[in-house]
Design a protein around this motif. Structure first.
Motif, PDB file in Angstrom:
ATOM      1  N   LEU A   4      72.056 -13.558 130.232  1.00 11.65           N
ATOM      2  CA  LEU A   4      70.465 -12.720 130.899  1.00 11.65           C
ATOM      3  C   LEU A   4      70.804 -11.705 130.286  1.00 11.65           C
ATOM      4  O   LEU A   4      70.804 -11.090 131.170  1.00 11.65           O
ATOM      5  N   GLY A   5      69.911 -11.149 129.252  1.00  6.47           N
ATOM      6  CA  GLY A   5      70.090  -9.711 129.753  1.00  6.47           C
ATOM      7  C   GLY A   5      67.999  -9.031 130.284  1.00  6.47           C
ATOM      8  O   GLY A   5      67.473 -10.256 129.900  1.00  6.47           O
ATOM      9  N   VAL A   6      68.662  -8.309 131.093  1.00  6.64           N
ATOM     10  CA  VAL A   6      67.459  -8.038 131.430  1.00  6.64           C
ATOM     11  C   VAL A   6      67.076  -6.739 131.970  1.00  6.64           C
ATOM     12  O   VAL A   6      67.533  -5.560 131.982  1.00  6.64           O
ATOM     13  N   ASP A   7      65.819  -6.255 130.203  1.00  7.11           N
ATOM     14  CA  ASP A   7      65.177  -4.765 131.218  1.00  7.11           C
ATOM     15  C   ASP A   7      64.099  -4.840 131.609  1.00  7.11           C
ATOM     16  O   ASP A   7      63.317  -4.676 131.199  1.00  7.11           O
ATOM     17  N   PRO A   8      64.722  -3.884 132.578  1.00  5.83           N
ATOM     18  CA  PRO A   8      63.131  -4.120 133.795  1.00  5.83           C
ATOM     19  C   PRO A   8      62.206  -2.834 133.837  1.00  5.83           C
ATOM     20  O   PRO A   8      62.716  -2.154 133.091  1.00  5.83           O
ATOM     21  N   GLY A   9      61.511  -3.378 133.738  1.00  8.50           N
ATOM     22  CA  GLY A   9      60.163  -2.917 134.148  1.00  8.50           C
ATOM     23  C   GLY A   9      58.970  -2.872 134.764  1.00  8.50           C
ATOM     24  O   GLY A   9      58.873  -4.711 134.754  1.00  8.50           O
ATOM     25  N   LEU A  10      58.274  -2.874 135.075  1.00  8.40           N
ATOM     26  CA  LEU A  10      56.683  -3.675 136.063  1.00  8.40           C
ATOM     27  C   LEU A  10      55.999  -3.894 134.788  1.00  8.40           C
ATOM     28  O   LEU A  10      55.533  -5.534 134.812  1.00  8.40           O
ATOM     29  N   THR A  11      55.656  -2.752 134.268  1.00  9.92           N
ATOM     30  CA  THR A  11      54.384  -3.675 133.299  1.00  9.92           C
ATOM     31  C   THR A  11      55.364  -4.534 131.997  1.00  9.92           C
ATOM     32  O   THR A  11      54.256  -5.946 131.386  1.00  9.92           O
ATOM     33  N   VAL A  33      59.221 -11.681 127.290  1.00  9.73           N
ATOM     34  CA  VAL A  33      58.437 -10.419 128.103  1.00  9.73           C
ATOM     35  C   VAL A  33      58.294 -11.297 129.555  1.00  9.73           C
ATOM     36  O   VAL A  33      56.822 -11.799 128.714  1.00  9.73           O
ATOM     37  N   VAL A  34      58.264 -10.565 130.826  1.00 10.89           N
ATOM     38  CA  VAL A  34      57.504 -10.923 131.845  1.00 10.89           C
ATOM     39  C   VAL A  34      56.850  -9.714 132.255  1.00 10.89           C
ATOM     40  O   VAL A  34      57.139  -8.915 131.933  1.00 10.89           O
ATOM     41  N   ARG A  35      55.282  -9.728 132.085  1.00 13.57           N
ATOM     42  CA  ARG A  35      54.221  -8.981 131.207  1.00 13.57           C
ATOM     43  C   ARG A  35      54.049  -9.143 133.195  1.00 13.57           C
ATOM     44  O   ARG A  35      53.447  -9.748 133.910  1.00 13.57           O
ATOM     45  N   THR A  36      52.503  -8.059 133.777  1.00 11.44           N
ATOM     46  CA  THR A  36      51.752  -8.047 134.972  1.00 11.44           C
ATOM     47  C   THR A  36      51.587  -6.674 134.304  1.00 11.44           C
ATOM     48  O   THR A  36      51.515  -5.784 133.962  1.00 11.44           O
ATOM     49  N   PRO A  37      49.963  -6.947 135.282  1.00 11.36           N
ATOM     50  CA  PRO A  37      48.574  -6.147 134.901  1.00 11.36           C
ATOM     51  C   PRO A  37      49.130  -4.866 135.674  1.00 11.36           C
ATOM     52  O   PRO A  37      49.170  -5.582 136.710  1.00 11.36           O
ATOM     53  N   ALA A  38      48.840  -3.881 135.062  1.00  6.67           N
ATOM     54  CA  ALA A  38      48.792  -2.355 135.812  1.00  6.67           C
ATOM     55  C   ALA A  38      48.285  -1.985 136.744  1.00  6.67           C
ATOM     56  O   ALA A  38      48.764  -1.497 138.020  1.00  6.67           O
ATOM     57  N   ASP A  39      47.180  -3.284 137.037  1.00  7.92           N
ATOM     58  CA  ASP A  39      46.168  -2.749 138.140  1.00  7.92           C
ATOM     59  C   ASP A  39      45.936  -3.894 138.773  1.00  7.92           C
ATOM     60  O   ASP A  39      45.333  -3.627 140.089  1.00  7.92           O
ATOM     61  N   GLU A  40      47.107  -4.659 139.299  1.00 11.65           N
ATOM     62  CA  GLU A  40      46.954  -5.628 140.462  1.00 11.65           C
ATOM     63  C   GLU A  40      47.818  -4.570 141.164  1.00 11.65           C
ATOM     64  O   GLU A  40      48.405  -3.294 140.870  1.00 11.65           O
ATOM     65  N   GLU A  41      48.239  -4.610 142.797  1.00 15.35           N
ATOM     66  CA  GLU A  41      49.358  -4.489 143.135  1.00 15.35           C
ATOM     67  C   GLU A  41      50.267  -4.734 143.066  1.00 15.35           C
ATOM     68  O   GLU A  41      50.824  -5.588 143.480  1.00 15.35           O
ATOM     69  N   LEU A  42      51.232  -3.603 143.591  1.00 10.64           N
ATOM     70  CA  LEU A  42      52.532  -3.327 143.913  1.00 10.64           C
ATOM     71  C   LEU A  42      53.006  -4.723 144.208  1.00 10.64           C
ATOM     72  O   LEU A  42      53.973  -5.845 143.265  1.00 10.64           O
ATOM     73  N   GLY A  43      53.466  -5.143 145.059  1.00  8.76           N
ATOM     74  CA  GLY A  43      54.061  -6.408 146.076  1.00  8.76           C
ATOM     75  C   GLY A  43      53.283  -8.198 145.172  1.00  8.76           C
ATOM     76  O   GLY A  43      54.000  -8.552 144.886  1.00  8.76           O
ATOM     77  N   MET A  44      51.990  -7.861 144.343  1.00 10.89           N
ATOM     78  CA  MET A  44      52.011  -9.172 143.812  1.00 10.89           C
ATOM     79  C   MET A  44      52.841  -9.314 142.292  1.00 10.89           C
ATOM     80  O   MET A  44      52.737 -10.054 141.953  1.00 10.89           O
ATOM     81  N   ARG A  45      52.591  -8.180 141.516  1.00  9.99           N
ATOM     82  CA  ARG A  45      53.584  -7.725 140.688  1.00  9.99           C
ATOM     83  C   ARG A  45      54.867  -8.069 140.814  1.00  9.99           C
ATOM     84  O   ARG A  45      55.689  -8.801 139.544  1.00  9.99           O
TER      85      ARG A  45
END
Lengths: 188, 188
Positions: A4-11, A33-45
């Motif tokens: 499993l290759g992972v190209d890490p990023g928050l968004t 792609v695992v996506r997380t909303p930019a306006d969410e709190e960092l911990g929840m992302r």
């Protein structure tokens, strides 16, 4: 070997699963792609990324997780998020005792394209060719994750040989030292 | 309010629990350091930090976790490890739905000592005084974790008032817009 290759990023955290061995045609098992909303709190992302990675591990059961090695030098504005997302990916793998391998962006580019300075388009084109896909995976983060997995499959034999050589050298050294000690003991 | 302060780091992750409210004497409930060996694999170190933080959350059940906000600007050599350790701390808290608050090093220093450029000794001395301890907590990471918790307890009322003001402003705005829409509807 299934990686499993992972190209890490928050968004956008690119994920891709490749199976095969060096010197044989490779097979893509999954990409996304695992996506997380930019306006969410960092911990929840981070919780969302953890959930996403766990799902990929559950579905594909890789033997190795290859993660991009993050450098603090390049792109200071996004590097913190990248480091944090990569920490979550490594944590998920290590918790399951799945080995984690880190490869630098230039190692990955060099592995798939022959040049450590290849651009996104070149990497995407080579991933498409090497995995016999109809079109380059989108977005680029997904293609990068596949490139990481390919890089690991191709580099692993060399890395293993290197590790074996280091281990053999250490054993030989320890033996020589033990012999020297024994000789010293006898002559003392 | 009971706050767990976390001064993130891979080798030494400072943790300290403080209870109290702004304007009253504060109480230290616990202080310590989660350590991981520098020669261990990164993934395993993150697993060890996760286990350590989970134990502190289990033991003290804090209402808030205050984590140092990591900047990529200062101390490039250690910043990646700090970012990764902080990600694990935030993940552990958010997974339990415990709110995470981030404070910058200068906010913390200013809160406990009156100066954003206070040195380690000054912060240690103020933490000792404010929590009525016999001696400054060692190592400095442990003292910094307590300073973070104190900073959060003192800043939280102001932060909450700010959040309430923003929320009130938004509600008022929405009401005005709704009224304008209603008026428009009637005159149309």
């Amino acid at each position: 070997m299934r990686v499993l290759g992972v190209d890490p990023g928050l968004t956008r955290c690119g994920v891709g699963v490749v199976e095969g061995v060096a010197g044989r045609p490779l097979t893509m098992l999954g990409v996304g792609v695992v996506r997380t909303p930019a306006d969410e709190e960092l911990g929840m992302r981070l919780v969302a990324i953890e959930r996403g990675i766990e799902e990929w591990l559950d579905t594909y059961r890789p033997e190795v997780v290859a993660v991009e090695r993050v450098f603090s030098q390049h792109n200071v504005s996004t590097v913190m998020g990248t480091a944090q997302a990569s920490a979550v990916a490594m944590l998920c793998a290590s918790r399951r005792s799945i080995p984690v391998a880190l490869h630098t962006p230039s190692e990955v580019k060099a592995a798939v394209s022959g040049s450590g300075r290849a651009d996104k388009a070149q990497v995407g084109a080579m991933v498409t060719r090497l995995l016999r896909l109809d079109a380059p995976p989108k977005p680029a983060d997904a293609a990068d994750a596949l490139a990481l997995a390919i890089c690991h499959i191709w580099r692993a034999p060399a890395q293993n040989r290197l590790q074996q050589a280091v281990a053999a050298h250490r054993t030989a050294q320890a033996r020589t030292q033990a012999q020297a000690q024994a000789t010293k003991g006898r002559t003392a």
